[in-house]
Design a protein around this motif. Sequence first.
Motif, mmCIF file in Angstrom:
data_model
loop_
_atom_site.group_PDB
_atom_site.id
_atom_site.type_symbol
_atom_site.label_atom_id
_atom_site.label_comp_id
_atom_site.label_asym_id
_atom_site.label_seq_id
_atom_site.Cartn_x
_atom_site.Cartn_y
_atom_site.Cartn_z
ATOM 1 N N ASP A 107 95.984 84.957 11.461
ATOM 2 C CA ASP A 107 95.509 84.607 12.802
ATOM 3 C C ASP A 107 96.331 85.323 13.869
ATOM 4 N N ARG A 108 97.665 85.361 13.694
ATOM 5 C CA ARG A 108 98.513 86.054 14.681
ATOM 6 C C ARG A 108 98.182 87.540 14.727
ATOM 7 N N ASP A 111 94.939 87.981 16.547
ATOM 8 C CA ASP A 111 95.138 87.843 17.996
ATOM 9 C C ASP A 111 95.677 89.148 18.582
ATOM 10 N N LYS A 112 96.587 89.801 17.866
ATOM 11 C CA LYS A 112 97.119 91.078 18.335
ATOM 12 C C LYS A 112 96.034 92.138 18.378
ATOM 13 N N GLU A 114 92.792 91.640 18.810
ATOM 14 C CA GLU A 114 91.896 91.382 19.936
ATOM 15 C C GLU A 114 92.512 91.887 21.239
#
Length: 143
Positions: A107-108, A111-112, A114
């Motif tokens: 997920d992290r 997020d990066k 995106e």
Amino acid sequence: MAQIWTMIGLMGAALATMIGLCLRTIRAEIGGLAGETRAEFSGLRNEMQAGFSRQRAELGSLRNEMQAEIGGLRHEMRAEIGGLRNEMHAEIGGLRHEVNARFDHVDRRLDKLEGLDREVHALTLKVSGWQPPPQPPKEAEED
């Protein structure tokens, strides 16, 4: 002639007495045999009943031993299954924790990505002045 008839009468009486004594003796012997036979059968019946009683007692003892053994095995199996269940719960809990940690890491990284996508888009607009066509909104993925 009277003497002959007297002799015939005496002989007939002796013959009848002999037949009567023989019949009494035969009846007595038959009665004795019947009594002995009854006693013998009674003894055999008692022996058989005693044998059956011993067998019933042995079967009852074996039944009790088997029930105790089965109860012990059942207790051991329940304890073993309980131990295995606890081990499986611990393993599953550990795997769940590890999978959640990996999903958090993914997920992290997403997020990066995106954020990088927005930066590339902004850089493209700034450098070329060209704006890419709008992309359709992302639909929620089905499991």
